[in-house]
Design a protein around this motif. Structure first.
Motif, PDB file in Angstrom:
ATOM      1  N   VAL A   1       0.637  -0.663   0.501  1.00 29.67           N
ATOM      2  CA  VAL A   1      -0.209   0.196   0.211  1.00 29.67           C
ATOM      3  C   VAL A   1       0.795   0.885  -0.464  1.00 29.67           C
ATOM      4  O   VAL A   1       2.119   1.091  -0.681  1.00 29.67           O
ATOM      5  N   VAL A   2       1.089   2.255   0.604  1.00 31.17           N
ATOM      6  CA  VAL A   2       2.319   2.964   0.626  1.00 31.17           C
ATOM      7  C   VAL A   2       2.893   2.904   1.861  1.00 31.17           C
ATOM      8  O   VAL A   2       2.402   3.251   2.771  1.00 31.17           O
ATOM      9  N   GLY A   3       3.629   2.769   1.620  1.00 36.02           N
ATOM     10  CA  GLY A   3       5.006   2.502   2.931  1.00 36.02           C
ATOM     11  C   GLY A   3       5.246   1.137   3.403  1.00 36.02           C
ATOM     12  O   GLY A   3       5.322   0.848   4.086  1.00 36.02           O
ATOM     13  N   GLY A   4       4.248   0.458   2.370  1.00 35.10           N
ATOM     14  CA  GLY A   4       4.329  -0.796   2.864  1.00 35.10           C
ATOM     15  C   GLY A   4       5.180  -1.801   2.439  1.00 35.10           C
ATOM     16  O   GLY A   4       5.632  -0.969   1.713  1.00 35.10           O
ATOM     17  N   THR A   5       5.061  -3.315   1.974  1.00 33.99           N
ATOM     18  CA  THR A   5       6.075  -4.634   1.669  1.00 33.99           C
ATOM     19  C   THR A   5       4.961  -5.627   0.894  1.00 33.99           C
ATOM     20  O   THR A   5       3.966  -5.493   1.055  1.00 33.99           O
ATOM     21  N   ALA A   6       5.456  -5.909  -0.456  1.00 40.28           N
ATOM     22  CA  ALA A   6       5.125  -7.242  -1.370  1.00 40.28           C
ATOM     23  C   ALA A   6       5.025  -8.491   0.016  1.00 40.28           C
ATOM     24  O   ALA A   6       5.801  -9.124   0.831  1.00 40.28           O
ATOM     25  N   ALA A   7       3.531  -8.741  -0.472  1.00 46.26           N
ATOM     26  CA  ALA A   7       3.305  -9.924   0.358  1.00 46.26           C
ATOM     27  C   ALA A   7       3.653 -10.705  -0.568  1.00 46.26           C
ATOM     28  O   ALA A   7       3.861 -10.785  -1.802  1.00 46.26           O
ATOM     29  N   ALA A   8       3.446 -12.133   0.859  1.00 46.69           N
ATOM     30  CA  ALA A   8       4.418 -13.746  -0.391  1.00 46.69           C
ATOM     31  C   ALA A   8       3.237 -14.178  -1.262  1.00 46.69           C
ATOM     32  O   ALA A   8       1.904 -13.644  -0.816  1.00 46.69           O
ATOM     33  N   GLU A   9       3.186 -14.920  -1.958  1.00 44.94           N
ATOM     34  CA  GLU A   9       1.822 -15.377  -2.748  1.00 44.94           C
ATOM     35  C   GLU A   9       1.324 -15.738  -1.711  1.00 44.94           C
ATOM     36  O   GLU A   9       1.456 -16.567  -0.838  1.00 44.94           O
ATOM     37  N   CYS A  10      -0.085 -15.922  -1.175  1.00 41.27           N
ATOM     38  CA  CYS A  10      -2.009 -16.131  -0.880  1.00 41.27           C
ATOM     39  C   CYS A  10      -0.865 -16.042   0.569  1.00 41.27           C
ATOM     40  O   CYS A  10      -1.942 -16.797   1.365  1.00 41.27           O
ATOM     41  N   LYS A  11      -0.353 -15.092   0.825  1.00 41.23           N
ATOM     42  CA  LYS A  11       0.024 -14.670   2.153  1.00 41.23           C
ATOM     43  C   LYS A  11      -1.415 -14.251   2.912  1.00 41.23           C
ATOM     44  O   LYS A  11      -1.868 -15.156   3.704  1.00 41.23           O
ATOM     45  N   TYR A  12      -2.642 -13.707   1.991  1.00 37.44           N
ATOM     46  CA  TYR A  12      -3.690 -13.340   2.455  1.00 37.44           C
ATOM     47  C   TYR A  12      -4.772 -13.748   1.449  1.00 37.44           C
ATOM     48  O   TYR A  12      -4.809 -12.901   0.774  1.00 37.44           O
ATOM     49  N   PRO A  13      -5.286 -15.024   1.651  1.00 36.05           N
ATOM     50  CA  PRO A  13      -5.550 -15.493   0.469  1.00 36.05           C
ATOM     51  C   PRO A  13      -7.509 -15.546  -0.289  1.00 36.05           C
ATOM     52  O   PRO A  13      -7.506 -15.906  -0.760  1.00 36.05           O
ATOM     53  N   TRP A  14      -7.855 -14.106   1.065  1.00 42.68           N
ATOM     54  CA  TRP A  14      -8.715 -13.803   1.035  1.00 42.68           C
ATOM     55  C   TRP A  14      -9.116 -12.416   0.091  1.00 42.68           C
ATOM     56  O   TRP A  14     -10.193 -12.001  -0.184  1.00 42.68           O
ATOM     57  N   THR A  15      -8.358 -11.930  -0.375  1.00 43.68           N
ATOM     58  CA  THR A  15      -7.907 -10.497  -0.230  1.00 43.68           C
ATOM     59  C   THR A  15      -8.528 -10.655  -1.945  1.00 43.68           C
ATOM     60  O   THR A  15      -7.709 -11.698  -3.177  1.00 43.68           O
ATOM     61  N   VAL A  16      -9.158 -10.202  -2.131  1.00 41.03           N
ATOM     62  CA  VAL A  16      -9.530 -10.270  -3.934  1.00 41.03           C
ATOM     63  C   VAL A  16      -9.733  -9.034  -4.551  1.00 41.03           C
ATOM     64  O   VAL A  16      -9.445  -7.897  -4.001  1.00 41.03           O
ATOM     65  N   HIS A  17      -9.407  -8.928  -6.229  1.00 41.22           N
ATOM     66  CA  HIS A  17      -9.180  -7.495  -6.829  1.00 41.22           C
ATOM     67  C   HIS A  17     -10.498  -7.790  -7.129  1.00 41.22           C
ATOM     68  O   HIS A  17     -10.838  -8.350  -8.499  1.00 41.22           O
ATOM     69  N   VAL A  18     -11.087  -5.876  -7.321  1.00 39.23           N
ATOM     70  CA  VAL A  18     -12.525  -6.233  -7.803  1.00 39.23           C
ATOM     71  C   VAL A  18     -12.794  -5.339  -8.897  1.00 39.23           C
ATOM     72  O   VAL A  18     -12.109  -3.863  -8.789  1.00 39.23           O
ATOM     73  N   ILE A  19     -12.893  -5.045  -9.970  1.00 39.72           N
ATOM     74  CA  ILE A  19     -13.250  -4.389 -11.194  1.00 39.72           C
ATOM     75  C   ILE A  19     -14.491  -4.316 -11.539  1.00 39.72           C
ATOM     76  O   ILE A  19     -14.945  -5.156 -11.496  1.00 39.72           O
ATOM     77  N   ALA A  20     -15.068  -3.184 -11.448  1.00 34.18           N
ATOM     78  CA  ALA A  20     -16.402  -2.693 -11.212  1.00 34.18           C
ATOM     79  C   ALA A  20     -16.720  -1.198 -12.611  1.00 34.18           C
ATOM     80  O   ALA A  20     -16.157  -0.081 -11.912  1.00 34.18           O
ATOM     81  N   GLY A  21     -16.896  -1.900 -13.253  1.00 36.60           N
ATOM     82  CA  GLY A  21     -16.564  -0.473 -14.441  1.00 36.60           C
ATOM     83  C   GLY A  21     -15.518  -0.308 -15.082  1.00 36.60           C
ATOM     84  O   GLY A  21     -13.930  -0.779 -14.973  1.00 36.60           O
ATOM     85  N   LEU A  22     -15.043   0.976 -15.170  1.00 36.47           N
ATOM     86  CA  LEU A  22     -13.684   1.603 -15.381  1.00 36.47           C
ATOM     87  C   LEU A  22     -12.976   1.680 -13.539  1.00 36.47           C
ATOM     88  O   LEU A  22     -11.890   1.837 -13.583  1.00 36.47           O
ATOM     89  N   TYR A  23     -13.517   1.366 -12.759  1.00 39.25           N
ATOM     90  CA  TYR A  23     -12.783   1.400 -11.331  1.00 39.25           C
ATOM     91  C   TYR A  23     -12.211   0.072 -11.237  1.00 39.25           C
ATOM     92  O   TYR A  23     -12.624  -1.002 -11.179  1.00 39.25           O
ATOM     93  N   GLN A  24     -11.097  -0.016  -9.828  1.00 37.04           N
ATOM     94  CA  GLN A  24     -10.420  -1.093  -9.807  1.00 37.04           C
ATOM     95  C   GLN A  24     -10.379  -0.922  -8.439  1.00 37.04           C
ATOM     96  O   GLN A  24      -9.776   0.789  -6.979  1.00 37.04           O
ATOM     97  N   CYS A  25     -10.708  -1.771  -6.964  1.00 30.53           N
ATOM     98  CA  CYS A  25     -10.969  -2.230  -5.790  1.00 30.53           C
ATOM     99  C   CYS A  25     -10.441  -2.589  -5.536  1.00 30.53           C
ATOM    100  O   CYS A  25     -10.140  -4.022  -6.278  1.00 30.53           O
TER     101      CYS A  25
END
Length: 346
Positions: free
Chosen positions: A114-138
């Motif tokens: 995020v800002v000031g964060g670090t890269a998470a290892a593969e599948c470290k937080y397996p509930w976190t998803v990427h949402v594409i809604a129209g032209l927006y990313q969440c």
């Protein structure tokens, strides 16, 4: 200062780049070159190519379908995955990460950095998803094999409510380029959501197909229950693919994580005013700034520990810029919105 929500707009790929990629795919004879992934985004794209007049585009599309079976919703799932009964987030095993181990112990041994964060290892937080809604990313969080929790503001553009047909959920990896996308069947926005104040900023997405039960990279996070500590100073984790600096319009390819503490209500009120803050929101961050969620992280999880498990304590909502001193990030307080969640997830 300007209060901003934390979704990001989706960039559009250049035609020249597309043609170059297609040329490489069709001209190469090296068997080591990987075939296109069988995910919803690729499926839709290559299906479109097969209907084009150009033989170059048609060949690229046909080559894909020789290696992958898809349907109009996305990947064709094995029959054992097509079930009608969601796995509730209260089931044994929710909120368990094989990479962090005990959530409580993880937070005790990891300083806020995020800002000031670090890269998470593969599948470290397996509930976190990427949402594409129209032209927006969440972002968003899996709470069972059919339902995703995200922010209500991610599903709205001005006065326009984004329909389910324009929403996709990417799952299964910490690398955004390796996600598999599922179509959304239904959107439930909190009926009391107020765009002007980000109050009741929470929504539930129901997927058209259930997620597989046995994939370690697709697991539910626990919903809060009595006894979860969200007091001032408690360390929690925020994760997302959003921008890594306020001035950037590009999200991160790799999921970013950061440990940040919950801040007291006075700090929130000083930054945003009485009219913006109430018990349906909580703030987290450092008075010095430097670590925070940002554009593209909206809807993602703010995770706190209860014993060994990770619990969805908050949903990324808004902030004054990103990681500014004395301007903590604001999150929808899931504990105080859970009764509505329970009424929707049936």
């Amino acid at each position: 200062m300007e209060k901003v929500n934390r979704y990001a707009t989706k960039p559009k790929p250049g035609i020249l780049i597309t043609l170059i990629v297609l040329y490489i795919q069709l001209s190469t004879t090296n068997s080591a070159v990987p075939q296109p992934r069988c995910d919803y985004r690729s499926c839709k794209y290559y299906s479109m190519l097969t209907s084009q007049a150009s033989s170059l585009f048609q060949l690229a599309g046909l080559r894909f379908f020789q290696n992958c079976t898809c349907n109009r919703y996305g990947v064709t799932l094995p029959a054992k995955f097509i079930t009608s009964t969601p796995q509730p987030s209260t089931a044994t095993g929710c909120g368990i990460s094989q990479l962090t181990g005990s959530a409580t112990q993880f937070l005790r041994s990891n300083a806020g950095r995020v800002v000031g964060g670090t890269a998470a290892a593969e599948c470290k937080y397996p509930w976190t998803v990427h949402v594409i809604a129209g032209l927006y990313q969440c972002g968003g969080s899996i709470i069972d094999n059919r339902h995703i929790v995200t922010a209500a503001h991610c599903l709205r553009s001005g006065n326009y409510l984004i329909p389910a047909s324009q929403v996709e959920v990417g799952v299964g990896s910490s690398n955004k380029t390796k996600l598999t996308y599922y179509k959304v069947q239904l959107i439930d926005r909190h009926p009391n959501y107020r765009p002007s104040t980000f109050d009741f900023d929470i929504a539930v997405l129901t997927l058209q197909f259930p997620l597989p039960d046995d994939d370690p990279c697709m697991k539910p996070i626990c919903l809060p229950s009595p006894g979860l500590s969200i007091e001032t100073g408690v360390q929690c984790v925020v994760a997302g693919w959003g921008a890594q600096m306020e001035s950037s319009r590009q999200g991160s390819t790799n999921l970013q994580e950061a440990v940040i503490p919950i801040m007291n209500k006075d700090a929130c009120t000083a930054a945003y005013g009485d009219y913006m803050m109430n018990d349906r929101k909580l703030c987290a961050g450092y008075s010095r700034g430097g670590i925070d969620a940002c554009q593209g992280d909206s809807g993602g999880p703010f995770m706190c520990a209860k014993g060994d498990s990770w619990v969805l304590a908050g949903v990324v909502s808004f902030g004054n810029g990103c990681a500014r001193p004395d301007n903590p990030g604001v999150y929808a307080n899931v504990m105080n919105l859970k009764s509505w969640l329970d009424s929707v997830i049936i």
